[in-house]
Design an enzyme around this catalytic site. Sequence first.
Site, PDB file in Angstrom:
ATOM      1  N   ARG A   7       0.746  -1.149   0.079  1.00 45.26           N
ATOM      2  CA  ARG A   7       0.205  -0.020  -0.064  1.00 45.26           C
ATOM      3  C   ARG A   7       0.929   1.436   0.080  1.00 45.26           C
ATOM      4  O   ARG A   7       1.804   1.378   0.660  1.00 45.26           O
ATOM      5  CB  ARG A   7      -0.938  -0.032   1.182  1.00 45.26           C
ATOM      6  CG  ARG A   7      -1.743   1.328   1.381  1.00 45.26           C
ATOM      7  CD  ARG A   7      -2.426   1.440   2.645  1.00 45.26           C
ATOM      8  NE  ARG A   7      -1.472   1.618   3.833  1.00 45.26           N
ATOM      9  CZ  ARG A   7      -0.856   2.905   3.888  1.00 45.26           C
ATOM     10  NH1 ARG A   7      -1.227   3.976   3.273  1.00 45.26           N
ATOM     11  NH2 ARG A   7      -0.049   2.822   5.059  1.00 45.26           N
ATOM     12  N   THR A   8       0.469   2.154  -0.886  1.00 46.89           N
ATOM     13  CA  THR A   8       1.047   3.650  -0.537  1.00 46.89           C
ATOM     14  C   THR A   8      -0.278   4.498  -0.682  1.00 46.89           C
ATOM     15  O   THR A   8      -1.353   4.275  -1.001  1.00 46.89           O
ATOM     16  CB  THR A   8       1.803   3.969  -2.047  1.00 46.89           C
ATOM     17  OG1 THR A   8       0.980   4.027  -3.041  1.00 46.89           O
ATOM     18  CG2 THR A   8       2.994   3.074  -2.051  1.00 46.89           C
ATOM     19  N   SER A   9       0.069   5.779  -0.039  1.00 45.99           N
ATOM     20  CA  SER A   9      -1.029   6.721   0.297  1.00 45.99           C
ATOM     21  C   SER A   9      -1.576   7.436  -1.048  1.00 45.99           C
ATOM     22  O   SER A   9      -2.562   7.511  -0.947  1.00 45.99           O
ATOM     23  CB  SER A   9      -0.513   7.669   1.533  1.00 45.99           C
ATOM     24  OG  SER A   9      -0.108   7.125   2.609  1.00 45.99           O
ATOM     25  N   THR A  10      -0.626   7.448  -1.924  1.00 42.76           N
ATOM     26  CA  THR A  10      -1.049   8.327  -3.230  1.00 42.76           C
ATOM     27  C   THR A  10      -0.683   7.421  -4.338  1.00 42.76           C
ATOM     28  O   THR A  10       0.307   6.781  -4.304  1.00 42.76           O
ATOM     29  CB  THR A  10      -0.429   9.675  -3.202  1.00 42.76           C
ATOM     30  OG1 THR A  10       0.912   9.694  -3.203  1.00 42.76           O
ATOM     31  CG2 THR A  10      -0.945  10.597  -1.716  1.00 42.76           C
ATOM     32  N   GLN A  13       3.172   7.640  -5.885  1.00 48.87           N
ATOM     33  CA  GLN A  13       4.138   6.705  -5.125  1.00 48.87           C
ATOM     34  C   GLN A  13       4.321   5.554  -5.866  1.00 48.87           C
ATOM     35  O   GLN A  13       4.549   4.310  -5.136  1.00 48.87           O
ATOM     36  CB  GLN A  13       3.658   6.714  -3.613  1.00 48.87           C
ATOM     37  CG  GLN A  13       3.761   7.945  -3.097  1.00 48.87           C
ATOM     38  CD  GLN A  13       3.302   7.919  -1.443  1.00 48.87           C
ATOM     39  OE1 GLN A  13       2.353   7.183  -1.192  1.00 48.87           O
ATOM     40  NE2 GLN A  13       4.009   8.386  -0.623  1.00 48.87           N
TER      41      GLN A  13
END
Length: 187
Positions: A7-10, A13
Amino acid sequence: MKYGYARTSTSDQTAGLAAQVATLEAAGCEEIVQEHASAVGEREAFDILMLHKLRRGDTLVVTKMDRLARSIGKLLTIVETLEAKGVALTILDFNKGESVNTGTPSGKLMLTMFGAFAEFERSNMLERQRVGIDKAKGEGKYTGRKPTAMNQRERIVAMDAEGMTRTAIAEKLGISERSVYRALGST
């Protein structure tokens, strides 16, 4: 079965997500679920993984603890849910390269202790950040991020007048659809 979760926040990325996927593949994950979502917001792919894929005897693997949760409370809730399903959790880079597996009593203990330390450190970091921002504001050095959508309000209004959809305007200008609605609402 070994499932990986990356998972990445945006969505910008991509390198971080690719690195997580490569690490999970190297760890032997047979299926890797990936998404761009905040750790504190809705995580659709993670919820599907938790509800529909993980079964008794499976292992969920993440590269780091913060890919799973930002608070010890949330982390322990996830671990409790996994335990109830009979699923083990492995965090690969748990503490300076060491991994932890919640399938063992010592792994559960380490997870709880280090999770509490991580949450404490994050809280301290955020407090230091707030103090620094307040100081910079007081000195007139910090003005915050300049609004990108409102700077393009005239273009947004013109595109809307031409009959473009809000989605098309957002895509063309590289802003969110919500920003388009906000700009149109302030005219």
